[in-house]
Write an enzyme that holds these catalytic residues in place. Structure first.
Site: not given
Lengths: 117, 215
Positions: B115, B119-120
């Site tokens: 990501c 922080s996906c």
């Protein structure tokens, strides 16, 4: 622009600790964000964008590239998002933090710390 | 007569402060108590989330999905066509994973997930993202120099293997289906799931045969 070597987690696996969260507050930040998204109080894309902006800000300021910086950025992102959505005001947050601080200082060690209504 | 012992006062002051949580913890307490008061979050829900993600929800969920995909070609097909729907068969859906896309490693393709923005990550099937996944170094270098990053994770790729890097977003997240290890014919789902590492589902691990050797 390269970062100072001590700020780079090389190899990456050195950042791969066993514990999921280093401290309870870190878990609580993510929990609040995820729950606010679940209940549609904030959107996932707003959260992602503001977290990304906070991470870039921390990186530009030379913060160490580690989980502490990540969670501090997440906390700042959550505060900013709640302020920009008018869910909270900065005065409210500041005042509430002081109340918690006083509650900790006035509670005998070992006793549960609670806010007096 | 009252005495003023500065040393003693300093000692008491320090003792009191040593019981104070960190500034970050106090900020979080302030936020949570305000949000609860305003009815925006519920403290039991927060505690339940923390407990679930600290102990229960982790990459074992993803590993079960991968093992099923290895054993059941029709499930793998469903996973590749619509992973968001396919993981509901395990009841692992949820907004934390958003829309999910499964990407399959082959002998000529290696998939790597990142990501670049924040922080996906597909929380509900892999748990909380590892710390390295959230670093600025990984987020920038995985796209710029994926082969070097993979090398740091111990993954050496033949030049003929193409690397595909997938950039996760709040709306779309990824799950890598690693290659099934050799000589596992006849293994059941549980045995196969035990071979699947978290990193292999992100793409920073590739050869699960070598993991078996270390086990």
């Amino acid at each position: 622009m390269s970062k100072p070597e001590e700020n780079r987690p090389l190899p990456f696996v050195t950042e791969d600790g066993d514990t999921v969260f280093g401290e309870a507050w870190q878990a609580q930040v993510l929990a609040m964000a995820e729950n606010l998204i679940s209940s549609s109080k904030i959107t996932a894309s707003d959260w992602s964008n503001i977290l990304g902006a906070e991470l870039r800000k921390a990186d530009a300021a030379g913060a160490p590239d580690n989980s502490e910086t990540y969670y501090l950025s997440a906390l700042s992102a959550l505060e900013s998002l709640l302020l920009s959505n008018d869910h909270l005001t900065s005065d409210e947050i500041r005042a509430r933090k002081e109340i918690w601080e006083r509650a900790y200082l006035s509670t005998p060690h070992g006793q549960p710390v609670e806010l007096k209504n | 007569m009252a005495t003023f012992d500065t040393k003693n006062i300093t000692k008491i002051h320090q003792a009191l402060h040593s019981h104070l949580p960190s500034d970050s913890a106090l900020r979080v307490k302030a936020l949570e108590s305000l949000l609860v008061e305003k009815g925006l979050v519920n403290s039991e829900t927060i505690d339940a989330w923390v407990e679930a993600y600290s102990e229960e929800i982790g990459p074992k969920r993803g590993a079960k999905i991968i093992a099923k995909a290895w054993l059941d070609p029709s499930y793998k097909q469903r996973l590749l066509e619509d992973a968001t729907a396919a993981i509901t068969e395990f009841d692992y859906h949820g907004h934390a994973t958003a829309h999910l896309k499964a990407v399959e490693n082959t002998s000529s393709v290696h998939n790597l997930v990142v990501c670049t923005l924040c922080s996906c990550y597909p929380f509900s099937i892999l748990g909380v993202a590892p710390n390295w996944y959230k670093t600025a170094a990984y987020r920038s270098r995985a796209v710029r120099e994926p082969r070097s990053v993979l090398l740091e994770f111990g993954v050496t790729l033949d030049d003929k293997v193409k690397v595909q890097v997938w950039d996760s977003t709040a709306e779309l997240r990824y799950l890598v289906i690693p290659q099934r290890p050799q000589d596992t014919e006849g293994w059941n789902e549980e045995q196969l799931a035990a071979l699947v590492t978290r990193n292999s589902m992100i793409g920073t691990d590739r050869d699960l045969n070598s993991n078996r050797g270390e086990a």
